[in-house]
Structures are given as structure tokens and as C-alpha cells.
Design an enzyme around this catalytic site. Structure first.
Site, short mmCIF file in Angstrom:
data_model
loop_
_atom_site.label_atom_id
_atom_site.label_comp_id
_atom_site.label_asym_id
_atom_site.label_seq_id
_atom_site.Cartn_x
_atom_site.Cartn_y
_atom_site.Cartn_z
N ASP A 164 0.84 -1.20 0.00
CA ASP A 164 0.00 0.00 0.00
C ASP A 164 0.88 1.25 0.00
O ASP A 164 1.94 1.25 -0.63
CB ASP A 164 -0.93 -0.03 1.23
N HIS A 237 -3.74 5.83 3.51
CA HIS A 237 -4.43 4.63 3.02
C HIS A 237 -3.80 3.35 3.57
O HIS A 237 -4.50 2.45 4.06
CB HIS A 237 -4.38 4.63 1.48
N SER A 574 -11.35 -0.86 -0.47
CA SER A 574 -10.04 -0.85 0.19
C SER A 574 -10.16 -1.23 1.65
O SER A 574 -9.25 -1.82 2.23
CB SER A 574 -9.41 0.54 0.10
#
Length: 799
Positions: A164, A237, A574
Site C-alpha cells: 500500500d 491509506h 479498500s
């Protein structure tokens, strides 16, 4: 002075000639390509990975002698699979693709990111509240009093690799209190950077890598300066997804008071290794491949990838970096979990759909966040939102419709939608603006910025589509309402001389129903590459999920008097992906010898298909969700510990699938070290055989309704092999739930397992003669009369 026509013509001719000469003499355009060469242990290379010199020799064979140092390797893959990436012209890439040992050559794609209470919700839906977190707790004594019959104690050294945007290591979610020593099998590293030290890693965060551009040039010398950057996450994220999968329990976590509770991952005792391969702009496919290759070599058990290609430009299995890496990962016993994408509710938008990938759709949980709009006449309307408005009931502000605040020469259709540049500041300043969402090409964030830039005091968004996904507007007063409420608000404005209102701060709404439901944005099947594999596989929480986040002090996001939050609420597949990863790691901790396909099967066949109203799971339109929306259903980690039967899919099964898909025998041999593998005869491009992959769901792309005389030809037989992982002596009876008109027969209808018989094969015969055209959905459930219900969903397209 005007030039004569003849001179003008001469000048134009000379200019055109110069352009032609300059274009013909210009260097061909180079871009990065990935050269994929199959398994690192395939016979094509004698069981060893190729050295850099071999790849450089390949490059030299397709380049001119004067290319010199400009031609170089960017990345090299050497652990689980072979290949490299390099800067090439289109002609050079084409020449390389024809060389011996090369399976595919494709341009390096840019993939995109697919962007608490959620685990409590999953536990409550299982009927065994708190058992999952207790059995996964980092405390050694926490499992006392919580024994699951027939299930061994959980293992505490499962390693999850998260590819990520990096990680914020100081987050409380990554503290290692109570966690044992790092597993001895771990081979990874903790890379340092300008703002990241080895001491940032610990017994929870055991590895951290990041990737820059390192090239080896044609002079056979490696010019590999240290990559710039660090594993630190500046986007958020990666931190968010890692903590969802395996974050340590943190009490009293919240997002500025919202969603307050204990934040924890699905496998709190699992270890985390991060691979920073992405930025806010996306992820290079060649870098993703390198990260997967490193993660496998480092010794991870799971790889969580909340990333994917656009459904519009989906590549074939051998030109998709995630599909390539995931194939070799499962070959090594590593489960790869990926997000399905955020392009719903349109059909055929699911990505990461290879059968060896565990694909996660997104759902909501039993909690919402709502703000209240108070009109000048005292009426109130509630709408889904996350905001930290400082407005109060005691003071109201003028309301203005976007169409009535249009800037000069702006069409009403644009100003009513609050397009960029469509609003007149003088008409908006100090007022609450009402915008409509009839044009979905403009995001809520853009509309909010337009109103904010025009000095509006707040914004009411009227959205006829009930998305059920709260938008986080920070400190800016914002509320989103449906079409019915929107009509009432606009009527009030039309009938009132000086319409006014105010928007209050959002609050938690616990016990929200119905839940789970398929998230509006979650990508839907069937898969564009093949409809003979049902995708997505399962769904998991992905709406307004509280998890760790870098404490950013960004203007307009932090309420007055507050410090930047260590947690945030985010939505997307996600967020669903690491929920599935955490659940799979939980199953692995109890069943360490189970293969990736067995873990996937356990979570799919035990998935929940009912919501907290006791009714079938619905989609955002409040219709029963199909398997192309919800997969097998909402994951149920507790029940997955004891599924009764599993459907084990081997690498050999996947190789046969690729034969049926249309790959050449030569390419398939390079994919795997199985030197004696040969595609079955007459197998190329065989859709019917693809459906026979031993998968824990069933999909048939085309089932004909045609008849020849009195004999029906509209039948297809599917085979599956079940492995008993429950009671040794067990008898299972088949039950079929099928739509009217579709005939489904199971042969045999009874499976008898004994000490000597642990695997049995059965057939499912589908007859669509009287079935309605289009997709028909249903399920086959094997029941043992004790506690096991082994459910296979099916999707059959009748034409």
C-alpha cells in the site's frame, strides 16, 4: 506589410518540411515495460533465477549499439517468479516478446487505490459476540472460558504483508505490548529512510520496505543509489488498511468523538509487514510485482492489496501484475486478498477477478452518521454525513439554490449541480447553498470545494440516489439528503420569502438497519475476463470504517480546540479487503496447515446471507442482493473456523483453468515448475470446462434454452470435490434453492465420509429449458444434521 501569396506558400512548405524532418529524426518514445518469464523454479531456467547479466544480454539483443547506458533494468524479479522491467520502445518490447522463455511483455500500468465497530458487527452477526477478539487477543490468558469445540488454540505468529502507501508506525494500533518474539522464519527487513528508523519496527510491525527506481545498465555495472523516501505513510491509506487487518486493540479510539470504542484488527496478534509501493497518485505495476516478490521471499502468510486496475482497461491474466504475482504467491502457500473495486453499482466492473485471488466486495455495518438540517419554520431533516459543523440551532442562515446563484453565462444545469466556476460569490457568500446531484461526474468533494470557495456558509446536497455512504466534509457544514427530503426543502424555499436554515454537527446512529447491505460503490460482477468464475467472492465491512490514520493538521479538517486525530473514518472496497485478510489470518491462526484455497472456501461457504432484520442481504436499491453483488455473502470468521467441508483448489487445477481459458501449453509450462504438465486435449477456450474448476461457488456463462425435437439440450453438468475437515464419520445431504424454471439436480444427493474416505466428488446438473433468460441465482447447501451448513452459491446465465 502583407506577404505575397507565393511567399506564404513557400514559408508554409518549409515549415512543414522542418516538422517532418524533426519528427523523423526524433528518438522513439520509451516507456517502462514489464517482461514476465514465469516461475523462478521452472525447468526453463534449471530451477534457478536468472542473473542480471542474462537480462542485460536479452536487452542488448533488441537495442542498437549506440543506446549505451540509456538502456537498463529498472526492476528484477527473482524469488517466486522471473522477469524484469525496463525502459523500452514499442518495437523493442515487441522483439523481446518473441524471445525464448518470455511469457508476456506489457506496458507498466498504473493501478489505483480503492478508497472498531466493524469487527464487533461481524462478531454479533455470528451469534458469538466477543469470541473472535478474545481468541485473537495478544493476552496469553484471554482465551480462557472461550473454547470452540473441535477447534485448536490459535497460533500467534501469522504474518500479514500489506502492499500500500506505507505506514505511520507511531500509531497506537501498531504497539507490540504483550506480543511475543518475532517468528524465527521471518526473513524480511526494516528499511530506514529520512523519517523512518529501524527502531520504528517492533514485534507487531516486523518489516517495512519502500521502493524507488534502481537501474542496472548495459555496462554490467549496478548504479543503485538508495531509493528516496521511506516506508512512512503520508497518504493514510496504508496505515488505515494495515490496522483493519491486524491492528492491536486500542480502547476509547474515535474520530473526533465519532465512532468511539475499541479499535482493533481482525487478527490483533498477527504481525504486519508493509511494502510501500504506492503514492496518492496510484501504484506502478512493476513496483507492485517487486513488492509481491519480496513479500513471498520475506515469509508472509498473507498479502493484502487494496489496489486494482480500472475495469475499463482490465488486462489479461498474464498482463495483470497483481494476477501474475498472486498466482505465484498461492503456489508458495501465500493467500492474496484484493479489493473488488469502487465502480459500482454498474455491472461488469469487478477487478482482481483471477480465481486464485480472494476478491472482496464492500458492505455497510449497523452504524451510520447523520447530521440534522433545521429549517426556518422549525422542521428538521436528517441526512447521512460526517461533519464537525460549528453551527447552532439558535442561529439560521439564508438558503440559496445553486440555480439561483449562477455566475454570468452559466447554464442552470451546471449551477444547480454546483459545477466548478458555476456559482457567483456575491450571491453565495454567507449562505447555505442547495445543490442537486443529477450529474454523477462531479464528486461530493468537488461540489463542497466549489461552495466553500464561493464563501458559502454550508451546503445541502440533494441526491436522488441513496448511496448510504456518508461524506466527510471536515469542519464545513454539509448534509446529504434523498430526493423526497430534497423536494420538501425546495418547496419550502419557493414558498418562503427569506428561507433560512442551519446544519448541525453529525452524531453516531447506532443499531442502523438493514445491515449488512452491499455498498453503493462496490464493484459488481460478472467478471469481464470470464463469467465462468463467480466474482466477487465475499463481502465485508467497507463503509465508514474507523481505523488508524496519520495525524494530519490540514485546514478545514480538524475541529476547533482539537488535535489531529490518530483515527479516521474511510469507505471503499479498500477497507473491505483488509477485513477479509484479517478474517483469513484468524482462520489460519487456528488451522495453520490449511492452504489458501481451503481458507477461502471456509469463509465463502459459511458466509452470512441474512441481515440484522433476519431478511436476505440487500443492495443499495433495497432489492435482494445477487451473488454478483455480494459474492457468497458477508464473511463470518467464527463459523469459518469449523466449515465442515472445504473445496481445495490446487495449482494443477489453476493450470488446467488457464488451458481452458486459452493459454498455450508452452506458456503454462513456464508458469509452474511442473515439468510434465500438458493441457488436456480439446481444452483451449472451453468455457464449459472453466466452470469445473473446484471453486467454492458455481458460475455458468451460457446455458442454452434450445430444444431439438423433444430432447432438451439446455443442460450442463458441473463437478466439485469436497474435502471433509469436520467430524470423521459424517453424512451430508444436499438441499437446492433455485429460481422457478431452473432445474438443478445433485448427484449423489448424499455424501458419506468415513475415516478412510475424506474426499468425495459430486455432480450438479443444470437444466435451463424452462428458465427465464438472463442470470438465474440460487444455492446448493450440504447439511450434516449437526451444525454444518456448507453453502455454494451459483449464477447461471440462460440464453
Amino acid at each position: 506589410m502583407a506577404l505575397p501569396p507565393s511567399m506564404l506558400q513557400t514559408i508554409c512548405f518549409l515549415y512543414a518540411a522542418l516538422l517532418l524532418l524533426s519528427s523523423s529524426s526524433a528518438d522513439p518514445i520509451r516507456q517502462q515495460y514489464v517482461v514476465y518469464m514465469g516461475s523462478s523454479s521452472s525447468s526453463a531456467n534449471g530451477g534457478e533465477f536468472a542473473p542480471e547479466s542474462a537480462y542485460l544480454q536479452m536487452l542488448s539483443s533488441v537495442t542498437e549499439s549506440d543506446d549505451g547506458g540509456e538502456m537498463g533494468l529498472v526492476r528484477r524479479y527473482q524469488h517466486a517468479f522471473r522477469g524484469f522491467s525496463a525502459m523500452l520502445t514499442e518495437d523493442q518490447a515487441s522483439a523481446l516478446s518473441g524471445q525464448e522463455g518470455v511469457i508476456s511483455v506489457f506496458p507498466d500500468p498504473i493501478l489505483k487505490l480503492h478508497t472498531t465497530r466493524s469487527w464487533d458487527f461481524l462478531e454479533s452477526m455470528s451469534g458469538l459476540s466477543n469470541l473472535m477478539s478474545s481468541s485473537n487477543s495478544s493476552s496469553s490468558s484471554s482465551t480462557s472460558g472461550h473454547h470452540i469445540s473441535g477447534v485448536p488454540s490459535p497460533r500467534r505468529d501469522v504474518i500479514i504483508g500489506v502492499i500500500d502507501t506505507g505506514i505511520w508506525p507511531e500509531s497506537p494500533s501498531f504497539n507490540d505490548e504483550g506480543i511475543g518474539e518475532i517468528p524465527s522464519r521471518w526473513k524480511g527487513i526494516c528499511m530506514e529512510g529520512s523519517d523512518f528508523r529501524k527502531s520504528n519496527c517492533n514485534r507487531k510491525l516486523i518489516g517495512a520496505r519502500y521502493y524507488g527506481t534502481e537501474r542496472t545498465y548495459n555496462d554490467n555495472k549496478t548504479h543503485s543509489s538508495k531509493p528516496k523516501g521511506s516506508p512512512r505513510d503520508t497518504v493514510g491509506h496504508g496505515t488505515h488498511t494495515a490496522s483493519i487487518a491486524a491492528g492491536s486493540p486500542v480502547a476509547n479510539a474515535s474520530y473526533y468523538g465519532l465512532a468511539r470504542g475499541t479499535a482493533k484488527g481482525g487478527a490483533p496478534s498477527a504481525r504486519i509487514a508493509v511494502y510501500k509501493a504506492c503514492s496518492e497518485d496510484g501504484c506502478s505495476g512493476s513496483t507492485l510485482l517487486k513488492a509481491i516478490d519480496d513479500a513471498i521471499a520475506d515469509g508472509v502468510d498473507f498479502i493484502s492489496i487494496s489496489i486494482g486496475m480500472s475495469s475499463t482497461f482490465q488486462a489479461d491474466f498474464l498482463e495483470d501484475p497483481i494476477a501474475i504475482g498472486a498466482f505465484h504467491a498461492q503456489e508458495k502457500g501465500v493467500t492474496v486478498v484484493c479489493s473488488a473495486g469502487n465502480e459500482g453499482p454498474q455491472l461488469n466492473t469487478v477487478v482482481n477477478s483471477a480465481p486464485w485471488i480472494f476478491t472482496a466486495a464492500a458492505s455497510n455495518i449497523d452504524r451510520d452518521f447523520q447530521s440534522t438540517l433545521v429549517l426556518g419554520d422549525g422542521r428538521t431533516f436528517k441526512g447521512s454525513t460526517i461533519n464537525f459543523s460549528n453551527l447552532r440551532r439558535s442561529r439560521t442562515y439564508p438558503l440559496v439554490f445553486g440555480a439561483g446563484a449562477a455566475s454570468n453565462f452559466t447554464p442552470i444545469s451546471e449551477s444547480s449541480n454546483c459545477y466548478p466556476g458555476s456559482l457567483d460569490r456575491n450571491k453565495v457568500a454567507g449562505k447555505i447553498v442547495v445543490c442537486v446531484a443529477s450529474d454523477f461526474s462531479i464528486s461530493r468533494r468537488i461540489r463542497k470545494m466549489v461552495v466553500e470557495d464561493a464563501r458559502g456558509r454550508g451546503m445541502i446536497l440533494v441526491n436522488p440516489e441513496d448511496t448510504g455512504v456518508p461524506f466527510d466534509s471536515g469542519t464545513f457544514p454539509f448534509i446529504e439528503v434523498g430526493g423526497r427530503y430534497g423536494t420538501s426543502i425546495l418547496k419550502y424555499m419557493n414558498k418562503t420569502k427569506n428561507p433560512k436554515g442551519t446544519i448541525l454537527a453529525a452524531v453516531d446512529v447506532p443499531g442502523y438497519r438493514p445491515a449488512p447491505s452491499v455498498a453503493y460503490f462496490s464493484s459488481r460482477g460478472p467478471g469481464p475476463l470470464t463469467e465462468n468464475i463467480l466474482k466477487p467472492d465475499v463481502m465485508a465491512p467497507g463503509v465508514s470504517i474507523l481505523a488508524a490514520f496519520p495525524p494530519k493538521n490540514v485546514t478545514g479538517t480538524v475541529p476547533a480546540g482539537e488535535k489531529p486525530s490518530w483515527y479516521a473514518l474511510k469507505s471503499g472496497t479498500s477497507m473491505a479487503c483488509p477485513h477479509v485478510t484479517g478474517a483469513a489470518a484468524f482462520v489460519k491462526s487456528v488451522h495453520p496447515k490449511w492452504s489458501p484455497s481451503m481458507i477461502k472456501s471456509a469463509l465463502m461457504t459459511t458466509a452470512t446471507v441474512f441481515n440484522n432484520l433476519g431478511k436476505p442481504v440487500m443492495n443499495n436499491s433495497r432489492q435482494s442482493a445477487s451473488p454478483h453483488e455480494a459474492g457468497a455473502g458477508e464473511i463470518n470468521p467464527i463459523k469459518a473456523l469449523n466449515p465442515g467441508l472445504v473445496f481445495h483448489t490446487t495449482t494443477l487445477d489453476y493450470l488446467r483453468f488457464l488451458c481452458y481459458y486459452g493459454l498455450s501449453n508452452k506458456d503454462i509450462k513456464s508458469l509452474s515448475p511442473r515439468t510434465n504438465f500438458t493441457c488436456p486435449s480439446n481444452s483451449t477456450n472451453n468455457d464449459r470446462l472453466m466452470s469445473n474448476l473446484n471453486y467454492p461457488s458455481i458460475s455458468i456463462a451460457v446455458l442454452s434454452r434450445r430444444r431439438i425435437g423433444r430432447a432438451a439440450t439446455a443442460t450442463q453438468t458441473i463437478t466439485r470435490t469436497a474435502t471433509n475437515v469436520g467430524h470423521v464419520n459424517s453424512t451430508y445431504i444436499a438441499m437446492v434453492h433455485a429460481p422457478s424454471g431452473l432445474r438443478v439436480e445433485v448427484l449423489p444427493r448424499k455424501l458419506v465420509f468415513t475415516e478412510r474416505v475424506g474426499r468425495l466428488t459430486f455432480r450438479v446438473v443444470f437444466n435451463g429449458t424452462k428458465a427465464p433468460r438472463g442470470y438465474n441465482y440460487g444455492s446448493l447447501t450440504w447439511r450434516d444434521g449437526r451444525r454444518h451448513l456448507v453453502r455454494l452459491v451459483f449464477a447461471v446465465n440462460v440464453e
